[in-house]
Design a protein around this motif. Structure first.
Motif, mmCIF file in Angstrom:
data_model
loop_
_atom_site.group_PDB
_atom_site.id
_atom_site.type_symbol
_atom_site.label_atom_id
_atom_site.label_comp_id
_atom_site.label_asym_id
_atom_site.label_seq_id
_atom_site.Cartn_x
_atom_site.Cartn_y
_atom_site.Cartn_z
ATOM 1 N N ILE A 197 6.024 -4.966 9.400
ATOM 2 C CA ILE A 197 5.994 -6.345 9.893
ATOM 3 C C ILE A 197 5.445 -7.301 8.823
ATOM 4 O O ILE A 197 5.311 -8.496 9.039
ATOM 5 C CB ILE A 197 5.186 -6.405 11.218
ATOM 6 N N GLY A 198 5.140 -6.756 7.638
ATOM 7 C CA GLY A 198 4.694 -7.597 6.530
ATOM 8 C C GLY A 198 3.227 -7.959 6.566
ATOM 9 O O GLY A 198 2.801 -8.912 5.915
ATOM 10 N N LEU A 199 2.406 -7.217 7.320
ATOM 11 C CA LEU A 199 0.970 -7.521 7.382
ATOM 12 C C LEU A 199 0.224 -6.916 6.193
ATOM 13 O O LEU A 199 -0.880 -7.328 5.878
ATOM 14 C CB LEU A 199 0.365 -7.013 8.697
ATOM 15 N N VAL A 200 0.808 -5.907 5.559
ATOM 16 C CA VAL A 200 0.266 -5.424 4.283
ATOM 17 C C VAL A 200 1.428 -5.426 3.294
ATOM 18 O O VAL A 200 2.580 -5.247 3.673
ATOM 19 C CB VAL A 200 -0.370 -4.012 4.377
ATOM 20 N N GLU A 201 1.083 -5.617 2.046
ATOM 21 C CA GLU A 201 2.118 -5.749 1.029
ATOM 22 C C GLU A 201 2.613 -4.376 0.590
ATOM 23 O O GLU A 201 1.823 -3.438 0.491
ATOM 24 C CB GLU A 201 1.499 -6.463 -0.166
ATOM 25 N N MET A 202 3.899 -4.283 0.289
ATOM 26 C CA MET A 202 4.388 -3.010 -0.224
ATOM 27 C C MET A 202 4.325 -3.016 -1.743
ATOM 28 O O MET A 202 4.507 -4.045 -2.401
ATOM 29 C CB MET A 202 5.799 -2.734 0.274
ATOM 30 N N ALA A 203 4.038 -1.834 -2.322
ATOM 31 C CA ALA A 203 3.971 -1.720 -3.775
ATOM 32 C C ALA A 203 5.333 -1.354 -4.341
ATOM 33 O O ALA A 203 5.699 -1.799 -5.421
ATOM 34 C CB ALA A 203 2.934 -0.668 -4.163
ATOM 35 N N GLU A 204 6.054 -0.515 -3.622
ATOM 36 C CA GLU A 204 7.391 -0.085 -4.053
ATOM 37 C C GLU A 204 8.252 0.061 -2.821
ATOM 38 O O GLU A 204 7.748 0.199 -1.718
ATOM 39 C CB GLU A 204 7.326 1.310 -4.707
ATOM 40 N N GLY A 205 9.552 0.109 -3.057
ATOM 41 C CA GLY A 205 10.472 0.408 -1.973
ATOM 42 C C GLY A 205 11.098 -0.826 -1.374
ATOM 43 O O GLY A 205 10.922 -1.937 -1.875
#
Lengths: 327, 337
Positions: free
Chosen positions: B66-74
């Motif tokens: 849901i975009g509440l934490v940022e993704m590093a990859e993928g």
């Protein structure tokens, strides 16, 4: 049961009211409970059924607005806990009856080392500090904490949740109590840790010759651990009996519905899960007849007129339901 | 069923120490990987279960979706739109279609707001005019089976089950297509648990919702989810169809988890435990197979070589060098040992 040595704890006709601004909350009504020597008795029930009030009555830890009925008695190893002086009570709490609480994070003091918290319990013993620390380390070893002597210097935050609960169990058993009360000791833990803690408690109680009163809403844990089971609903014991008898031949409609609701007992996968319709009655304004009648699918004429007494199904199984009397 | 959500090679990292602390402690890499190499697809109208113990990364994964934490990859694709690199305004539009039910039914409701304000707050946040009316609030309460008399109530006046229903109503406010439910039944009594799950099931049928259910409760997830992923240390260790996994787990960790659930039958007491020990720290992942430190079947290869998640049977993936054979193909003798 008349032989005093066979029974560790005997609760008879225990009724507890709480005086509140809204009125008198009749939290416990005529509860009978026996914990025999070296046995594990489970108390099962949903929120608000009176499990916590019951164990707090045994340790006399009730809030100031609680009124215990005159007819009630709580007898621990032949002594009436309800009539005890504060000094005698201090001699029992934590020494002869000890407790493991739900949340190991809050049960331990975060700013005192584990070693100090453990040796503090032994303040009455005439023993050198070095011996007390050796005893504490030995207990930590027994509950499966690796490298116990070194870890005495550590603080609660340096242990995982499972390890903290192990420490609480070690502390509870340090004085070799006759009765251990465990109040939902694994709710805060993951299932693999839960299984480990349950097995640990069972082993230790057998090893220390300690009886246990195990409070839980998890039927699986009760079945796994207990010798006898007490089912509570809205402040009453509705059914009690030997564990196999209770799980395989449950008589009270509430017990049967509770068992049916447990998703772990439903063999076939289904999207529509069983529930118990209605809600727990207001304990200020109790229904006139059986406490479960308003939600009971099997109720008939006598149920709404008067409250049922406790009837014997057999020597080890009692039920508070008219259907058993009339069967 | 059309695809609604697709997650590919997702990695989420958290920083564990600042610049100064990393220098003092000589940390070469002050990060932990909370979620690693996670890929899955969720179809419309489907329920996908994420199962794991505390610290397995299941909640972080849900929050990343849901975009509440940022993704590093993928990459995360929702309804064909790639979420990575999306600006706030466009992310907000997507978020209308994804709602979240947080853990702890009572604590996830603001204690100083009434039920009416709680369930109409999404309209304010998304600046949808004309929807704050009492009529919408009543409609939402109706949908979750609560009497409209609760509109003026505060969270502390609600029981656990009622609070959970308010949480469901709030999640439904913007008519989402996907609901991420983090431990939807935790803290509820068994009889109430069934009510909430039945409500979620009914809403799924009526509104065509998809669910991502995050839980550690295996008996519950077995009844409600179509497919399942078992997480350990931030990775998927087994994925597949729920019935299949429960009937014959391929990964020793899945087997251990299933065996750890006590059966409510005193005749089926266990005399031995499948899983000893605790989850290792994310700061110090074991070499080789990350599960080998607790695996009763670990062999030499497991200690040196990390397995990859691979197909072990039709529709089933597991990351294990020696997965249990599928009883449909082989006997039920088990593997390992």
């Amino acid at each position: 049961m008349n032989n005093r040595h066979d029974t560790v704890l005997e609760v008879r006709d225990l009724s507890v009211d709480f005086l509140t601004g809204r009125g008198t909350v009749r939290a416990l009504r005529h509860v009978d409970l026996t914990v025999p020597d070296n046995r594990i008795v489970g108390i099962v029930g949903e929120s608000g059924c009176g499990k916590s009030t019951l164990i707090n009555s045994v340790l006399r830890l009730l809030a100031d607005n609680a009124v215990v009925a005159k007819s009630s008695s709580v007898v621990f190893k032949g002594r009436d806990v309800l009539a005890m002086s504060p000094a005698d009570l201090r001699g029992i709490r934590g020494q002869e009856i000890s407790m493991v609480f739900q949340d190991p994070m809050t049960a331990l003091n975060p700013v005192i080392s584990i070693g100090t918290q453990m040796t503090d319990i032994l303040y009455r013993l005439d023993m050198s500090m070095a011996d007390k620390r050796r005893l504490a380390a030995d207990m930590l070893g027994q509950v499966g904490i690796p490298d116990p002597a070194r870890r005495l210097a550590d603080y609660p935050h340096q242990f995982s949740g499972g390890m903290r609960q192990r420490i609480c169990i070690a502390m509870a058993l340090m004085m070799n109590p006759g009765l251990l009360i465990a109040d939902e000791p694994t709710t805060a833990l993951d299932v693999t840790l839960e299984a480990q803690i349950i097995h640990l408690m069972k082993d230790l109680c057998a090893r220390f010759g300690c009886s246990m009163l195990f409070v839980s809403h998890n039927l699986g844990l009760i079945a796994e651990l207990c010798d006898e089971v007490v089912v509570m609903y809205a402040g009453e014991v509705v059914e009690q009996g030997e564990v196999h008898d209770l799980f395989h031949r449950a008589q009270h409609p509430y017990t049967r519905m509770l068992l049916d609701c447990d998703p772990a007992r439903i063999e076939e996968k289904r999207r529509d899960l069983p529930t118990i319709s209605g809600s727990v009655p207001d304990l200020i304004d109790l229904p006139r007849g059986c406490i479960f009648a308003p939600r009971c699918p099997e109720r008939y004429a006598p149920c709404s007129d008067s409250a049922p007494a406790t009837y014997d199904v057999n020597a080890v199984h009692q039920v508070r339901c008219f259907k058993v009397r009339d069967a | 069923m059309p695809e609604l959500l697709n997650v590919e090679g997702l990695r989420v990292r958290f920083r564990t120490a600042g610049v100064v602390k990393s220098l003092i402690q000589r940390l070469t890499d002050p990060h932990i990987d909370a979620v690693m190499q996670v890929s899955f697809t969720l179809n419309e109208g489907e329920t996908f279960g994420l199962v794991g113990e505390s610290g397995s990364g299941k909640t972080t994964l849900g929050r990343a979706v849901i975009g509440l934490v940022e993704m590093a990859e993928g990459s995360i694709t929702f309804n064909g739109t790639e979420l990575r690199g999306l600006d706030d305004a466009r992310l907000r539009v997507i978020r209308r279609h994804v709602a979240m039910m947080f853990q702890d039914p009572v604590a996830s409701l603001s204690p100083r707001k009434t039920v009416r304000n709680i369930i109409t707050e999404p309209f304010h946040i998304h600046r949808i005019p004309g929807r704050q009316s009492g009529r919408d609030a009543r409609k939402l309460l109706n949908l979750v089976g609560l009497h409209e008399g609760f509109l003026g109530a505060y969270p502390h006046q609600l029981s656990g089950g009622q609070a959970r229903r308010v949480g469901v109503a709030r999640a439904l406010a913007l008519e989402p297509r996907l609901i991420i439910a983090d431990e939807p039944t935790a803290g509820l009594d068994v009889s109430v648990q069934g009510e909430i799950l039945n409500l979620m099931n009914r809403l799924q049928r009526e509104l065509g919702l998809s669910y991502l259910i995050i839980t550690h409760n295996l008996p519950v997830v077995r009844h409600v989810s179509d497919r399942l992923a078992i997480m350990y240390l931030g990775r998927f260790v087994e994925t597949g169809d729920t019935d299949g996994i429960f009937a014959s787990p391929a990964h020793p960790y899945t087997l251990g988890l299933l065996a750890a659930v006590p059966e409510p039958d005193p005749d089926k007491r266990r005399d031995k435990l499948e899983l000893e020990g605790e989850i290792p720290s994310l700061m110090n992942r074991p070499r080789g197979c990350e599960f080998h430190t607790r695996c009763p079947f670990a062999r030499e290869k497991c200690r040196s070589e990390a397995p990859v998640l691979r197909t072990v049977a039709p529709g089933r993936m597991a990351s294990c060098h020696f997965p249990f054979p599928n009883p449909a193909e082989a006997g039920t003798s088990g593997s390992g040992g």
